[in-house]
Design an enzyme around this catalytic site. Structure first.
Site, PDB file in Angstrom:
ATOM      1  N   THR A  68       0.876  -1.081  -0.051  1.00 56.36           N
ATOM      2  CA  THR A  68      -0.164   0.034   0.157  1.00 56.36           C
ATOM      3  C   THR A  68       1.070   1.117   0.067  1.00 56.36           C
ATOM      4  OG1 THR A  68      -1.627  -1.047   1.260  1.00 56.36           O
ATOM      5  CG2 THR A  68      -1.867   1.383   1.183  1.00 56.36           C
TER       6      THR A  68
ATOM      7  N   LYS B  45      -7.639   0.604  -3.017  1.00 56.68           N
ATOM      8  CA  LYS B  45      -7.225   0.113  -1.556  1.00 56.68           C
ATOM      9  C   LYS B  45      -7.326   1.002  -0.530  1.00 56.68           C
ATOM     10  CE  LYS B  45      -4.993  -2.285   1.653  1.00 56.68           C
ATOM     11  NZ  LYS B  45      -3.809  -2.952   1.865  1.00 56.68           N
TER      12      LYS B  45
ATOM     13  N   LYS C  52      -1.122   5.734   8.796  1.00 57.67           N
ATOM     14  CA  LYS C  52      -0.484   5.907   7.368  1.00 57.67           C
ATOM     15  C   LYS C  52      -1.290   5.692   6.224  1.00 57.67           C
ATOM     16  CE  LYS C  52       1.802   2.560   4.551  1.00 57.67           C
ATOM     17  NZ  LYS C  52       1.958   1.457   4.361  1.00 57.67           N
TER      18      LYS C  52
END
Lengths: 294, 294, 294, 294
Positions: free
Chosen positions: C92, C168, C237
């Site tokens: 990611t 995502k 994050k």
């Protein structure tokens, strides 16, 4: 003094002009050389590389943003600068980059002073900037004569350069929050048929004196966003930097998050180049208040 | 003039005292009669029912909130008031209730003037309040001599009484937003080791003059929240009323929502009776910044 | 197939093991070589440079974040890779970096497929990941046999690799928002003495089936945040990356801003390594609800 | 059983019909008597005063909001109700009013059960509601046979009636938050050219099963907001009630505040009567994403 000057935008150009007027010797560099012409006419020496500006007693840089600064001030440039030399960076950059630059200069025996300014181009031209300086005291001492020429007041607020950047970002956050607040108040008042003008008389004439509330308030009251004193796009840049600086120290700033979202809304509606008083327009749009007719 | 006065809290008591000093005849009523004693000593006539205060030329009411006002000013009281009589309500109440009262008075041939004030008890004692009045012009004309005695300036901002309440709520929202903003800025600065005091020098000495930023900023810098000039609990009350007024006209106010959430946080931590500068404490807590040692 | 594998963290290690089990030839590289030992025992060839992994039919990378990826996959590495080679990045990362990598590969005649996965380490071990792939169809075709071994389902959602990263990030934003929402609901219920457990019975047994609400809801109900299935630090994050991706297209995401602020609050209180269900703790703290006794 | 039924809107009418079908004797009352006709045809006795419905074994009320309920269920009505009588209120009302009603009934020796339902009119017609009941256990026992006829499941979650209202509001907050989140995700995806449909395949087919994400997600993907399953205006009503209930216990709910602001935006743009999936439209508007062409 014999100084270099890098970055001749509206702010940089006005500051450099004042330094020339005061009798300093100024070598100027700008990516687009045409911007240097008026200064050349006023006695500046136009140089063709940043390295030529990074010489003499000190250099002042005033570039647009982190990317522009990284592009110009790289390791090679610093490697060739004379030891003991003072680099004064007046641009509003990220706290992270300010910290990096402080280290990169120190490693090479160079002085790095962060000295962002409060004030818009008209204040720069009138030599009425407020300078917020941080760095080694002796380095600031050396460039204080320059500050005295371009500003009306220098605040020294710490030994770590990045502290000046934090303070500048906090000040611009205050500004952005005040404008968003005026916009929301305007939507509330307008919905109830109360004139924003009357409200400004009461608050700017009372608890909220000073140019911020009166000035941005008037732009919102009149739905007039040009000419832009502070563009929405640049306001967003600074709010992003404030949020990034807060993130570094795990400090949530929910009002800053709101302002960021509202500025994105402004930019999504094509208002990035208008004054960031367009926050008033965003608030009006959220409330379904269609623009008033001329 | 021959007037009634209902509600002798800190603000009401100070206003009534100034009216007495200026030579007006004042009949005073308060739910807890003891609060009337100092005024009786100064020449006020203490009455035992609100109805006895609702007589003469005019009545001024200054009760704590919507509930207190609804409790006292009911249909029966209005039914017995003399036609043409002026009721001046100086309390900060909801826009919805202000609208209801305007209708209830008009139906009975009574005048209703909303005249909330800007200023804290010290300003009330010094007769330096700012009065924001709305209602029929001729009704305001009749009570203007009273306003001249208790304030330094009266703004007339509309013919519908509730407009004055909207304006007062918008002004208090501005205040609350400024304090929240100072709190968030403080958490950012503190995280980076910059002194809030230095920041206040820069901003309150520059773009943000006036008592709000300097005063609340100092309380936040010193983490000193007592004595309370404006209690968090009352600040929340006003932010709630601003949000309710905005809801009526479908105007989202995201900063007001943030401030409301932060004030709830303050109250949840037992700080409701402290100055609403405790918003600085909320911001510090969010950032995990434990209280400084003395 | 003959493939390289870069990045042997908990996710990467499990995926690489499944590829070995399925009979593929796998050259593995990890910054800390010890992590490669269990795979070597299972038949992997341990290589000592990323370049040695960037060879054969394809390489899969699964590094921690943008910085780790930039560090390893640089221009020099790509310059030496065989033309037509497929690089599958399952990590990611930011949409901006995904776009950069897509261009850098295309310029060199290399294929770049973004294939982030949904699922935690236990799903990786069980070869039950959901794979979201974007890039050139023929490139995905070539690595589909690998996806079939490590996941239960591959979604192909676009020709530009960065689109898989956007998806995502949007999915993880949904997750983070659901957990924040559960936290806020829990604070509301708890304040009124209603058991979170009962609430979960109603909602997870009704309109909100599936593992997210039941799982995170139970952690919040029990104020149990360890072992961490998804650490608050990593959740933050991803929310940051979602906000950055939204910023690129000027899309305000106010709920994402709220979640970011709450996660910063969690981290400021030392909960970064606990499960991001600590959002429930943040909500409880805001409401002054002290931890329950055991 | 011999019961009264007050409030024959879409939900109430369907519930009353199921009670008749099951063989209960039902006296029905509605402010607009025409709504009672279909039930009369099905065997209900139409009564002309609420008091006539407040008789027999129990009464069920299903009125629109606090104001409608206060209007009908006043002190006079309760004073004349038979002691021991059970009043089941199925409407979603404020926690504050639920508490008041609980006290008012108890003072008169009446039973008050709060039994809000999860499910829309189609579920009501199919007798598949989920019932969340709170109040004295013996009172709920007495009306359980009625619940069994109209719903598929009854959850008993506390002895204080208002707890059922808190739970219902928390559930509707979850719903509203999920829809706002889908809207924000949609704006992010759309800005990057990723199809919302593909995203729904991934998330509704994976971590977020169930009707909420699939159903509202599809409405947002198609920008189709009619017919309204849950109107934005009613969604806002419930979010307001959730915020008010949270305010009572000093629990900040920042996501609820965001949703409230977004729903106000929807209503300001004339979308109050459309499905509250218009939150997707609000998110698109904020991002300057103009409506797709048909």
């Amino acid at each position: 003094m014999d100084i270099g000057f890098i970055g001749l935008g509206e702010m940089g150009g006005a500051i450099a002009a004042n330094l020339l007027t005061a009798g300093h010797r100024v070598r100027v560099w700008n990516r687009t050389p045409e911007r240097a012409q008026p200064l050349a006419a006023a006695g500046a020496q136009v140089v063709v590389t940043p390295a030529a500006a990074f010489a003499g007693d000190a250099v002042i840089s005033m570039l647009a943003d982190d990317a522009a600064l990284r592009d110009v001030v790289d390791a090679a440039l610093l490697d060739q600068a004379p030891r003991g030399f003072v680099h004064v960076n007046m641009a509003t950059i990220s706290v992270a980059l300010a910290g990096e630059l402080a280290r990169a200069h120190a490693e090479r025996g160079l002085q790095y002073v962060a000295a962002p300014v409060l004030g818009r181009p008209d204040a720069a031209r009138a030599a009425k900037l407020t300078i917020v300086a941080a760095g080694a005291a002796e380095a600031i001492d050396r460039v204080q004569p320059l500050f005295d020429v371009i500003g009306q007041k220098t605040w020294r607020i710490g030994a770590r350069p990045q502290q000046a950047n934090v303070m500048k970002l906090a000040a611009n956050f205050m500004l952005a929050s005040a404008v968003e607040t005026l916009g929301e108040a305007s939507a509330l008042l307008s919905g109830h048929g109360v004139a924003m003008r009357d409200f400004l008389d009461v608050v700017a004439g009372g608890p909220f004196p000073g140019p911020v509330y009166a000035g941005y308030g008037a732009m919102i009251a009149e739905r007039r966003y040009e000419p832009a004193l502070f563009k929405a796009r640049l306001g967003l840049k600074d709010v992003r930097l404030a949020l990034a600086a807060a993130d570094e120290v795990s400090a949530p700033m929910p009002v800053a998050s709101v302002v960021r979202d509202s500025l994105l809304d402004a930019i999504a509606h094509g208002d990035g180049e208008r004054d960031f008083a367009v926050l008033g327009e965003v608030a009006a749009r959220r409330a379904g208040q269609t623009p008033r007719e001329a």
